[in-house]
Scaffold this active site. Structure first.
Site, PDB file in Angstrom:
ATOM      1  N   ARG A 290      -7.273  12.954   6.597  1.00 19.03           N
ATOM      2  CA  ARG A 290      -7.074  11.545   6.270  1.00 19.03           C
ATOM      3  C   ARG A 290      -8.352  10.728   6.451  1.00 19.03           C
ATOM      4  O   ARG A 290      -8.717   9.902   5.605  1.00 19.03           O
ATOM      5  CB  ARG A 290      -5.960  10.971   7.148  1.00 19.03           C
ATOM      6  CG  ARG A 290      -5.714   9.472   6.999  1.00 19.03           C
ATOM      7  CD  ARG A 290      -5.333   9.109   5.581  1.00 19.03           C
ATOM      8  NE  ARG A 290      -4.913   7.717   5.491  1.00 19.03           N
ATOM      9  CZ  ARG A 290      -4.719   7.068   4.349  1.00 19.03           C
ATOM     10  NH1 ARG A 290      -4.910   7.681   3.195  1.00 19.03           N
ATOM     11  NH2 ARG A 290      -4.331   5.809   4.352  1.00 19.03           N
TER      12      ARG A 290
ATOM     13  N   ASP B 238       0.863  -1.171   0.000  1.00 18.66           N
ATOM     14  CA  ASP B 238       0.000   0.000   0.000  1.00 18.66           C
ATOM     15  C   ASP B 238       0.908   1.232   0.000  1.00 18.66           C
ATOM     16  O   ASP B 238       2.051   1.171   0.479  1.00 18.66           O
ATOM     17  CB  ASP B 238      -0.885  -0.028   1.247  1.00 18.66           C
ATOM     18  CG  ASP B 238      -1.607   1.273   1.464  1.00 18.66           C
ATOM     19  OD1 ASP B 238      -2.408   1.658   0.604  1.00 18.66           O
ATOM     20  OD2 ASP B 238      -1.347   1.921   2.505  1.00 18.66           O
ATOM     21  N   ALA B 239       0.421   2.340  -0.503  1.00 21.36           N
ATOM     22  CA  ALA B 239       1.246   3.545  -0.590  1.00 21.36           C
ATOM     23  C   ALA B 239       1.084   4.451   0.633  1.00 21.36           C
ATOM     24  O   ALA B 239       2.029   4.677   1.403  1.00 21.36           O
ATOM     25  CB  ALA B 239       0.921   4.318  -1.863  1.00 21.36           C
ATOM     26  N   TYR B 240      -0.126   4.961   0.827  1.00 24.17           N
ATOM     27  CA  TYR B 240      -0.334   6.040   1.789  1.00 24.17           C
ATOM     28  C   TYR B 240      -0.510   5.498   3.204  1.00 24.17           C
ATOM     29  O   TYR B 240      -1.458   4.777   3.493  1.00 24.17           O
ATOM     30  CB  TYR B 240      -1.529   6.892   1.363  1.00 24.17           C
ATOM     31  CG  TYR B 240      -1.280   7.555   0.024  1.00 24.17           C
ATOM     32  CD1 TYR B 240      -0.311   8.544  -0.102  1.00 24.17           C
ATOM     33  CD2 TYR B 240      -1.973   7.161  -1.118  1.00 24.17           C
ATOM     34  CE1 TYR B 240      -0.050   9.140  -1.330  1.00 24.17           C
ATOM     35  CE2 TYR B 240      -1.727   7.753  -2.344  1.00 24.17           C
ATOM     36  CZ  TYR B 240      -0.756   8.740  -2.447  1.00 24.17           C
ATOM     37  OH  TYR B 240      -0.493   9.317  -3.659  1.00 24.17           O
TER      38      TYR B 240
ATOM     39  N   SER C  10      -2.494   0.856  -4.803  1.00 27.38           N
ATOM     40  CA  SER C  10      -2.968   2.010  -4.049  1.00 27.38           C
ATOM     41  C   SER C  10      -4.259   2.587  -4.605  1.00 27.38           C
ATOM     42  O   SER C  10      -4.547   2.493  -5.804  1.00 27.38           O
ATOM     43  CB  SER C  10      -1.888   3.101  -4.067  1.00 27.38           C
ATOM     44  OG  SER C  10      -2.339   4.297  -3.471  1.00 27.38           O
ATOM     45  N   ASN C  11      -5.005   3.228  -3.709  1.00 25.64           N
ATOM     46  CA  ASN C  11      -6.152   4.047  -4.110  1.00 25.64           C
ATOM     47  C   ASN C  11      -5.728   5.268  -4.908  1.00 25.64           C
ATOM     48  O   ASN C  11      -6.553   5.878  -5.596  1.00 25.64           O
ATOM     49  CB  ASN C  11      -6.906   4.527  -2.868  1.00 25.64           C
ATOM     50  CG  ASN C  11      -7.815   3.471  -2.268  1.00 25.64           C
ATOM     51  OD1 ASN C  11      -8.174   2.491  -2.913  1.00 25.64           O
ATOM     52  ND2 ASN C  11      -8.183   3.671  -1.011  1.00 25.64           N
TER      53      ASN C  11
END
Length: 219
Positions: free
Chosen positions: A40, A9-11, A116-117
């Site tokens: 967030r 995942d990125a964030y 990622s989203n």
């Protein structure tokens, strides 16, 4: 090499989602942490709600909308600051261990990807800013399926794109809900519990819990 592919995942996992507000904390004032937390939380809420409604907008649009809500919630009306916060989100800091861990896994022969989203442009900017272009083999954005995590179609982007069975993938995320979705899909899951949060979704447990990505090198 322990796994054929490591997918991140990125964030919140590779990139610190609170870095943008932290850089501009003096201008934000005493509500800086509250602003960042709301930003967030709403960013994620909007992704879930829009997936349920079938009313997709890309993650950058949701990032802008959630910042607008957060600024209104803390009664902060400053268009210049808004612009600077959004600009900072394109170059979020990665966590300190990220470059070393990813390069070590890459050297072992594993394939590395981001799932990622984030929109393709957002993710490209983050990877470039962190100087990870030569480490990450692929970046999978939800944009082609127009749904956000935890929709199974998102996780299938990896297995279809790389022609892998789900259990060949080690999936790392700091978001417990993301780990639940990935585990339900069939990935081997590693929850990066950076803030020592209590567990959730007991029927969908992670295979491993680590305080940072560093533990992947010895797990």
């Amino acid at each position: 090499m322990r796994h054929a592919a490591y997918v991140f995942d990125a964030y919140g996992t590779l990139f610190d989602v609170h870095a943008a507000v932290r850089r501009l904390a003096e201008r934000v004032g005493p509500d800086a942490q509250r602003l960042s937390d709301i930003w967030r939380a709403k960013q994620l809420e909007y992704s879930w709600v829009r997936t349920l409604m079938g009313a997709y907008q890309d993650f950058w649009a949701l990032t802008e909308q959630s910042l607008d809500f957060a600024m209104a919630a803390v009664r902060l009306d400053d268009p210049a600051l808004r612009a600077d916060l959004l600009a900072a989100y394109w170059t979020l800091d990665c966590y300190p261990e990220v470059p070393h861990v990813l390069r070590t896994l890459k050297a072992s022969g594993a394939r590395l990807a981001i799932l990622s989203n984030g929109s393709p442009d957002m993710l490209a900017a983050a990877v470039r800013s962190a100087a990870l272009e030569n480490v990450i083999d692929a970046v999978f954005s939800v944009d082609p399926v127009r749904r956000f995590k935890t929709d199974p179609a998102v996780y299938d982007l990896v297995t279809t794109g790389w022609r892998l069975y789900p259990d060949a993938v080690s999936f790392q995320s700091s978001n417990r809900w993301d780990i639940a979705g990935a585990g339900k899909f069939g990935f081997r899951t590693v929850w990066i519990n950076r803030n020592a949060q209590p567990d959730e979704y007991p029927d969908l447990p992670p295979h491993l819990i680590l305080p940072s990505l560093e533990g992947l090198l010895t797990a």
